[in-house]
Design a protein around this motif. Structure first.
Motif: not given
Length: 111
Positions: A13, A110-111
């Protein structure tokens, strides 16, 4: 002949950390520089960080203060500690030693 194998990539994340490793086999000499490059989708491969035989380092402006390159000559291994990761750090990361490239390890932020 030198062979390089990277490891440590993955999905993280934004704001997270990863540590990449590059282990070398073959005729490795501590007098040479090591480096990490990366290539994002649709972009050219770029230098991320380089470490000289004496331990001096240089970084791309985009990673200064967030990434740290280090080497263990006894283990023929170079590391890239990545912190405060951003989506724009997403890329395939390659280890480089004079005359050799690793196959790369994927880093996705990436979230």
């Amino acid at each position: 002949q030198v062979q390089l194998v990277e490891s440590g990539g993955g999905l993280v994340q934004p704001g997270g950390s990863l540590r990449l490793s590059c282990a070398a086999t073959g005729s490795i000499f501590s007098i040479y520089d090591w480096a990490w490059y990366r290539q994002a989708p649709g972009k050219q491969r770029e230098l991320v960080a380089i470490i000289a035989r004496g331990g001096s380092t240089n970084y791309a402006d985009s990673v200064k203060g967030r990434f740290t390159i280090s080497r263990d000559n006894a283990k023929n291994t170079v590391y890239l500690q990545m912190t405060s990761l951003k989506p724009e750090d997403t890329a395939v990361y390659y280890c480089w030693y004079p005359g050799a490239w690793g196959h790369g390890t994927h880093v996705t932020v990436s979230s």
